[in-house]
Design a protein around this motif. Structure first.
Motif, PDB file in Angstrom:
ATOM      1  N   THR A  62     -35.221  44.123  36.262  1.00  0.00           N
ATOM      2  CA  THR A  62     -35.131  44.098  34.808  1.00  0.00           C
ATOM      3  C   THR A  62     -36.464  44.533  34.221  1.00  0.00           C
ATOM      4  O   THR A  62     -37.518  44.018  34.605  1.00  0.00           O
ATOM      5  CB  THR A  62     -34.782  42.683  34.312  1.00  0.00           C
ATOM      6  N   ILE A  63     -36.425  45.473  33.324  1.00  0.00           N
ATOM      7  CA  ILE A  63     -37.638  45.997  32.722  1.00  0.00           C
ATOM      8  C   ILE A  63     -38.009  45.136  31.525  1.00  0.00           C
ATOM      9  O   ILE A  63     -37.178  44.871  30.658  1.00  0.00           O
ATOM     10  CB  ILE A  63     -37.440  47.470  32.309  1.00  0.00           C
ATOM     11  N   VAL A  64     -39.238  44.690  31.510  1.00  0.00           N
ATOM     12  CA  VAL A  64     -39.744  43.909  30.393  1.00  0.00           C
ATOM     13  C   VAL A  64     -40.783  44.775  29.692  1.00  0.00           C
ATOM     14  O   VAL A  64     -41.917  44.889  30.140  1.00  0.00           O
ATOM     15  CB  VAL A  64     -40.376  42.585  30.871  1.00  0.00           C
ATOM     16  N   PRO A  65     -40.374  45.440  28.594  1.00  0.00           N
ATOM     17  CA  PRO A  65     -41.307  46.321  27.895  1.00  0.00           C
ATOM     18  C   PRO A  65     -42.504  45.557  27.352  1.00  0.00           C
ATOM     19  O   PRO A  65     -42.399  44.396  26.967  1.00  0.00           O
ATOM     20  CB  PRO A  65     -40.475  46.893  26.746  1.00  0.00           C
ATOM     21  N   THR A  66     -43.650  46.231  27.366  1.00  0.00           N
ATOM     22  CA  THR A  66     -44.859  45.637  26.803  1.00  0.00           C
ATOM     23  C   THR A  66     -45.241  46.418  25.552  1.00  0.00           C
ATOM     24  O   THR A  66     -44.387  47.027  24.935  1.00  0.00           O
ATOM     25  CB  THR A  66     -45.996  45.650  27.837  1.00  0.00           C
ATOM     26  N   GLY A  67     -46.504  46.446  25.194  1.00  0.00           N
ATOM     27  CA  GLY A  67     -46.961  47.098  23.970  1.00  0.00           C
ATOM     28  C   GLY A  67     -46.480  48.526  23.825  1.00  0.00           C
ATOM     29  O   GLY A  67     -46.234  49.219  24.795  1.00  0.00           O
ATOM     30  N   ALA A  68     -46.363  48.960  22.584  1.00  0.00           N
ATOM     31  CA  ALA A  68     -45.836  50.287  22.274  1.00  0.00           C
ATOM     32  C   ALA A  68     -46.868  51.374  22.530  1.00  0.00           C
ATOM     33  O   ALA A  68     -48.067  51.166  22.395  1.00  0.00           O
ATOM     34  CB  ALA A  68     -45.393  50.353  20.821  1.00  0.00           C
ATOM     35  N   VAL A  69     -46.374  52.543  22.881  1.00  0.00           N
ATOM     36  CA  VAL A  69     -47.182  53.755  22.977  1.00  0.00           C
ATOM     37  C   VAL A  69     -47.029  54.471  21.637  1.00  0.00           C
ATOM     38  O   VAL A  69     -45.910  54.730  21.198  1.00  0.00           O
ATOM     39  CB  VAL A  69     -46.702  54.666  24.123  1.00  0.00           C
ATOM     40  N   ALA A  70     -48.151  54.771  20.980  1.00  0.00           N
ATOM     41  CA  ALA A  70     -48.113  55.437  19.677  1.00  0.00           C
ATOM     42  C   ALA A  70     -48.628  56.862  19.811  1.00  0.00           C
ATOM     43  O   ALA A  70     -49.717  57.084  20.345  1.00  0.00           O
ATOM     44  CB  ALA A  70     -48.962  54.662  18.676  1.00  0.00           C
ATOM     45  N   PHE A  71     -47.827  57.811  19.328  1.00  0.00           N
ATOM     46  CA  PHE A  71     -48.201  59.219  19.344  1.00  0.00           C
ATOM     47  C   PHE A  71     -48.651  59.614  17.945  1.00  0.00           C
ATOM     48  O   PHE A  71     -47.901  59.450  16.986  1.00  0.00           O
ATOM     49  CB  PHE A  71     -47.016  60.099  19.757  1.00  0.00           C
ATOM     50  N   GLY A  72     -49.851  60.151  17.808  1.00  0.00           N
ATOM     51  CA  GLY A  72     -50.362  60.570  16.513  1.00  0.00           C
ATOM     52  C   GLY A  72     -49.988  62.002  16.196  1.00  0.00           C
ATOM     53  O   GLY A  72     -50.085  62.873  17.062  1.00  0.00           O
ATOM     54  N   VAL A  73     -49.548  62.239  14.960  1.00  0.00           N
ATOM     55  CA  VAL A  73     -49.134  63.576  14.524  1.00  0.00           C
ATOM     56  C   VAL A  73     -49.558  63.798  13.073  1.00  0.00           C
ATOM     57  O   VAL A  73     -49.896  62.862  12.361  1.00  0.00           O
ATOM     58  CB  VAL A  73     -47.599  63.771  14.650  1.00  0.00           C
TER      59      VAL A  73
END
Length: 145
Positions: free
Chosen positions: A66-77
């Motif tokens: 089971t995948i437990v997502p952690t902090g978000a990846v933010a892409f700057g544009v």
């Protein structure tokens, strides 16, 4: 003085590598980085993806647990690209973190930047971020986050 030069890559766990490759190519425009092909068959089975300019790399690894997502990846544009990404995510029917399909009203106004948070099919959190706040405010009706 010690410094960090850049983020080289981010590790992302998925439970279906084939489905993940399709989604990351179709939605984010990322493709396998052939320089790292040898890692696919290694002990960790990493599939290295990159964007066309090779400025972003994600290392996808398949994990049946089971995948437990952690902090978000933010892409700057830029602001203009932000609007294009917003439309792309909507067309692809990408889901927000609260389970809604991304739309123009999914944008969060943080006062000096705008973001649109979303998840991949495995629940890994991402967001597109733009600091062209004034320009975007003129283009969109934003809800303050």
């Amino acid at each position: 003085m010690l410094t960090l030069a850049k983020i080289d890559h981010l590790h992302i766990k998925v439970n279906d590598a084939v489905k993940a490759l399709d989604w990351y190519q179709r939605v984010l425009g990322m493709v396998p980085d052939v320089r790292y092909r040898h890692l696919q068959d290694g002990p960790h089975g990493v599939l290295m993806l990159t964007n066309p300019s090779a400025s972003v790399r994600l290392a996808l690894s398949q994990d049946e647990a089971t995948i437990v997502p952690t902090g978000a990846v933010a892409f700057g544009v830029s602001g203009h690209d932000f609007l294009e990404w917003l439309d792309r995510l909507a067309v692809e029917r990408v889901m927000s973190r609260d389970g809604q399909t991304i739309a123009r009203d999914s944008v969060h106004d943080h006062g000096f930047f705008c973001s649109v948070p979303f998840v991949d099919p495995f629940g890994n959190p991402y967001e597109i971020v733009s600091y062209d706040h004034t320009w975007l405010t003129g283009k969109l009706k934003l809800k303050r986050a």
